[in-house]
Motif scaffolding. Structure first.
Motif, PDB file in Angstrom:
ATOM      1  N   GLY A  98       0.734  -1.147  -0.039  1.00  0.00           N
ATOM      2  CA  GLY A  98       0.158   0.056  -0.151  1.00  0.00           C
ATOM      3  C   GLY A  98       0.820   1.279   0.135  1.00  0.00           C
ATOM      4  O   GLY A  98       1.844   1.401  -0.630  1.00  0.00           O
ATOM      5  N   ASP A  99       0.409   2.412   0.759  1.00  0.00           N
ATOM      6  CA  ASP A  99       1.337   3.444   0.877  1.00  0.00           C
ATOM      7  C   ASP A  99       2.441   3.171   1.490  1.00  0.00           C
ATOM      8  O   ASP A  99       2.645   2.427   2.641  1.00  0.00           O
ATOM      9  CB  ASP A  99       0.395   4.434   1.453  1.00  0.00           C
ATOM     10  CG  ASP A  99      -0.773   5.006   0.521  1.00  0.00           C
ATOM     11  OD1 ASP A  99      -0.743   4.681  -0.660  1.00  0.00           O
ATOM     12  OD2 ASP A  99      -1.594   5.543   1.049  1.00  0.00           O
ATOM     13  N   ASP A 101       6.932   4.679   2.195  1.00  0.00           N
ATOM     14  CA  ASP A 101       8.284   5.173   1.618  1.00  0.00           C
ATOM     15  C   ASP A 101       9.412   4.736   1.973  1.00  0.00           C
ATOM     16  O   ASP A 101       9.534   3.846   2.830  1.00  0.00           O
ATOM     17  CB  ASP A 101       8.272   6.760   1.842  1.00  0.00           C
ATOM     18  CG  ASP A 101       8.417   6.920   3.568  1.00  0.00           C
ATOM     19  OD1 ASP A 101       9.544   6.484   4.042  1.00  0.00           O
ATOM     20  OD2 ASP A 101       7.535   7.505   4.086  1.00  0.00           O
ATOM     21  N   VAL A 178       8.248   8.231  -2.110  1.00  0.00           N
ATOM     22  CA  VAL A 178       7.098   8.046  -1.347  1.00  0.00           C
ATOM     23  C   VAL A 178       6.018   7.747  -2.393  1.00  0.00           C
ATOM     24  O   VAL A 178       5.758   8.228  -3.311  1.00  0.00           O
ATOM     25  CB  VAL A 178       6.675   9.403  -0.713  1.00  0.00           C
ATOM     26  CG1 VAL A 178       5.436   9.328   0.150  1.00  0.00           C
ATOM     27  CG2 VAL A 178       8.066   9.898   0.156  1.00  0.00           C
ATOM     28  N   ARG A 179       5.284   6.686  -1.876  1.00  0.00           N
ATOM     29  CA  ARG A 179       3.973   6.267  -2.454  1.00  0.00           C
ATOM     30  C   ARG A 179       2.772   6.637  -1.606  1.00  0.00           C
ATOM     31  O   ARG A 179       2.436   6.195  -0.827  1.00  0.00           O
ATOM     32  CB  ARG A 179       4.005   4.863  -2.955  1.00  0.00           C
ATOM     33  CG  ARG A 179       2.749   4.538  -3.494  1.00  0.00           C
ATOM     34  CD  ARG A 179       2.585   2.759  -3.576  1.00  0.00           C
ATOM     35  NE  ARG A 179       1.248   2.596  -4.316  1.00  0.00           N
ATOM     36  CZ  ARG A 179       0.511   1.392  -4.589  1.00  0.00           C
ATOM     37  NH1 ARG A 179       1.298   0.534  -4.311  1.00  0.00           N
ATOM     38  NH2 ARG A 179      -0.782   1.588  -5.320  1.00  0.00           N
ATOM     39  N   SER A 180       1.905   7.322  -2.449  1.00  0.00           N
ATOM     40  CA  SER A 180       0.578   7.605  -1.941  1.00  0.00           C
ATOM     41  C   SER A 180      -0.420   7.185  -3.127  1.00  0.00           C
ATOM     42  O   SER A 180      -0.742   8.185  -3.792  1.00  0.00           O
ATOM     43  CB  SER A 180       0.454   9.089  -1.433  1.00  0.00           C
ATOM     44  OG  SER A 180      -0.811   9.361  -0.808  1.00  0.00           O
ATOM     45  N   GLY A 181      -1.326   6.238  -2.957  1.00  0.00           N
ATOM     46  CA  GLY A 181      -2.048   5.689  -4.021  1.00  0.00           C
ATOM     47  C   GLY A 181      -1.535   5.463  -5.340  1.00  0.00           C
ATOM     48  O   GLY A 181      -0.401   4.747  -5.308  1.00  0.00           O
ATOM     49  N   ASP A 182      -1.686   6.171  -6.237  1.00  0.00           N
ATOM     50  CA  ASP A 182      -1.108   6.053  -7.537  1.00  0.00           C
ATOM     51  C   ASP A 182      -0.171   7.091  -7.897  1.00  0.00           C
ATOM     52  O   ASP A 182       0.397   7.473  -8.749  1.00  0.00           O
ATOM     53  CB  ASP A 182      -2.184   5.970  -8.806  1.00  0.00           C
ATOM     54  CG  ASP A 182      -2.947   7.422  -8.852  1.00  0.00           C
ATOM     55  OD1 ASP A 182      -2.756   8.197  -7.896  1.00  0.00           O
ATOM     56  OD2 ASP A 182      -3.611   7.366  -9.735  1.00  0.00           O
ATOM     57  N   ARG A 202       2.127  10.324 -11.592  1.00  0.00           N
ATOM     58  CA  ARG A 202       0.963   9.595 -11.370  1.00  0.00           C
ATOM     59  C   ARG A 202       1.038   8.348 -12.105  1.00  0.00           C
ATOM     60  O   ARG A 202       0.920   8.359 -13.504  1.00  0.00           O
ATOM     61  CB  ARG A 202      -0.488  10.035 -11.324  1.00  0.00           C
ATOM     62  CG  ARG A 202      -0.608  11.197 -10.082  1.00  0.00           C
ATOM     63  CD  ARG A 202      -1.941  11.673 -10.194  1.00  0.00           C
ATOM     64  NE  ARG A 202      -2.344  12.508  -9.024  1.00  0.00           N
ATOM     65  CZ  ARG A 202      -2.764  12.282  -7.791  1.00  0.00           C
ATOM     66  NH1 ARG A 202      -2.948  10.708  -7.600  1.00  0.00           N
ATOM     67  NH2 ARG A 202      -2.843  13.064  -6.847  1.00  0.00           N
ATOM     68  N   GLY A 268       5.659   2.662   6.306  1.00  0.00           N
ATOM     69  CA  GLY A 268       4.414   2.103   5.616  1.00  0.00           C
ATOM     70  C   GLY A 268       4.258   0.758   5.657  1.00  0.00           C
ATOM     71  O   GLY A 268       4.402  -0.012   6.437  1.00  0.00           O
TER      72      GLY A 268
END
Length: 532
Positions: A98-99, A101, A178-182, A202, A268
């Motif tokens: 998921g989210d 970093d 950092v990943r946050s959704g797409d 994105r 995360g």
């Protein structure tokens, strides 16, 4: 006596024939001359026929990373946008559900042993990837040997990060992805305390579970891979990277990049587990892979993560290869178009035409519309058949046809038809100026067919000369056929001999249009001033 009466006769006014009637008359002239009709049929057959005679086999080409391609022929991974890509690198990764970093300090980036060393586009850093399958979606925060810190994604996306406090490629720097959704955001820092954003991208449709971690890769060194001006695409003097099918092989020497990472921190949705090493895009080799000791991970890789760019010696056939016969069809079109005007001069029939239609400029305009329209239809038929049949034949022979978007193929096909049509109008105008069929054909072939043929298919001219000719002559219009774009993040010999024109497609076509407009203007002036 009464005055004699006079009968006033009505004045008869000569009525000018309508332009529609003039067009019909010129069309009738064209279709009733058997030789001109046969010439157009020949143009169609030559345009389509050469594509059926021409093919090449990839033979022993290998896939990215050196792996043999299963089955016949050769291939390349296809990226998220349907285009061929190069995806070969050493990947040290863990699962991210998921989210989250990842933060690292990249302590160094050095080249492998050998004379080649680091290339300007040797790269290492952090990457989030949909999977380890070559061609899958990704976003990466990279440190390059010669182009600074960048955010790259889905092979064609490239964002140069704002200058940071660290400038030398080999100097330590901190990286965070950092990943946050797409949404994937990259950050860089000189000390791990003060951070600056490198960019955000994105990746639409990115799955919840991805693979993320550290990577390293290095494209092949250039061997004669200069651009038109004698330098590599990155602006250095020889020593950029050339790329063939797989990127790690190329037309030059294989190179390595080794990056050392420490101070690795995860936050995360990272499940417990150990780091896994994968050679994406091919089989592992003794000099690539990763080592882990005392909190430090060292990664050595070879290859590239970039758009696919075919090398000089093969490894993929572009769509425009099937349109090679257009130059032969163009010769037939030029002959017919020149004779469409000069035949009337030679036989004295033009006097009859001008007697019936005093407006000489209107006659020339009608002839231009007729020959241009007929040629466009013939060119569209020939180029459509060339692409459809040519691609099928290439694939049946085991050749790898580079994927091109639907609109790109339509532009190449329709652009070829438009090229032939405008060239026909140019030949008509030159025939009007010279009043000599053979002279007009020779002149147009010399300024249009000859420069293209010697600069691109034969590739016998120096790159600088070929580049100049395809900028300033009507042959620049052949750029409308190009379907393989240049990519600034890939250093390669972007020369006419390799299928790359110096002008964008429609800009090259505009050069031909400019010459044609000038020739038509001069032809109109001379036609009005000279005796028929």
């Amino acid at each position: 006596m009464t005055a004699p009466t006079t009968t006033r006769q009505p004045r008869v006014r000569a009525r000018r024939a309508g332009f529609g009637a003039l067009l019909r008359a010129e069309w009738t002239k064209f279709r009733t001359v058997r030789g001109w009709t046969i010439g157009m049929i020949v143009a169609v057959l030559v345009t389509a026929g050469i594509a059926l005679l021409d093919h090449s086999s990839c033979g022993g080409v290998t896939a990215p990373g050196g792996a043999d391609v299963p089955g016949t022929g050769c291939s390349a991974p296809v990226g998220p946008d349907g285009k061929a890509v190069t995806d070969a690198f050493s990947f040290v990764h863990r699962r991210l559900d998921g989210d989250g970093d990842i933060t690292v300090r990249m302590a160094s980036l050095i080249g492998g042993r050998g004379p080649a060393g680091l290339q300007p586009w040797s790269k290492a850093g952090l990457i989030v990837k949909a999977g380890t399958r070559p061609g899958s979606a990704y976003a990466a925060l990279i440190v390059t040997a010669g182009h600074g810190v960048r955010m790259q994604y889905d092979y064609t996306g490239d964002i140069k990060a704002p200058p940071g406090a660290v400038t030398a490629a080999a100097a330590p720097r901190w990286l965070r992805l950092v990943r946050s959704g797409d949404a994937i955001t990259g950050y860089q820092s000189a000390d791990g305390v003060r951070w600056s954003a490198a960019g955000t991208v994105r990746l639409h449709g990115l799955p919840p579970t991805v693979q993320a971690g550290m990577f390293a890769t290095s494209p092949a060194s250039a061997q004669g891979g200069s651009t038109q001006d004698g330098s590599t695409q990155d602006g250095s003097a020889q020593g950029g990277s050339a790329q063939s099918l797989g990127g790690s092989g190329g037309s030059g020497a294989r190179t390595l990049a080794t990056a050392r990472f420490d101070h690795i921190g995860l936050r995360g949705a990272w499940p417990p587990g150990a780091w896994t090493g994968t050679q994406v895009g091919g089989r592992p080799s003794p000099d690539t892979g990763f080592r882990q000791a005392a909190g430090t991970v060292t990664v050595t890789g070879s290859g590239d993560i970039a758009p696919y760019v075919p090398a000089v010696d093969g490894g993929g056939v572009a769509v425009e290869r099937t349109l090679l016969g257009a130059f032969g069809g163009l010769i037939a079109v030029i002959v017919v178009a020149a004779l469409f005007m000069t035949a009337e001069h030679r036989r004295g029939l033009l006097r009859v035409t001008f007697t019936a239609v005093p407006g000489r400029g209107r006659v020339l305009a009608a002839k231009a519309i007729v020959i241009g329209s007929v040629t466009f239809v013939a060119g569209l038929a020939g180029s459509t058949a060339a692409v459809l049949l040519g691609e099928r034949l290439l694939r049946s022979n085991g050749d790898f046809v580079l994927p091109a978007g639907t609109f790109t193929e339509i532009r190449a096909v329709a652009g070829t038809a438009a090229l032939l049509a405008v060239a026909a109008v140019l030949a008509l105008a030159v025939g009007t100026i010279l009043r000599h069929g053979a002279g007009a054909v020779t002149a147009v072939v010399t300024v249009m067919v000859v420069p293209y043929f010697f600069a691109s298919p034969l590739s016998v001219l120096p790159a600088g000369v070929a580049d100049w000719l395809l900028r300033v002559t009507p042959a620049a219009a052949f750029a409308v056929q190009q379907t393989t774009p240049r990519y600034p993040q890939v250093s390669a010999p972007y020369t006419p001999g390799n299928g790359y024109f110096p002008l964008p497609p429609w800009a090259g076509f505009a050069v031909l249009c400019g010459y044609t407009v000038l020739a038509l203007g001069l032809a109109t002036v001379l036609l009005r001033r000279r005796d028929a």
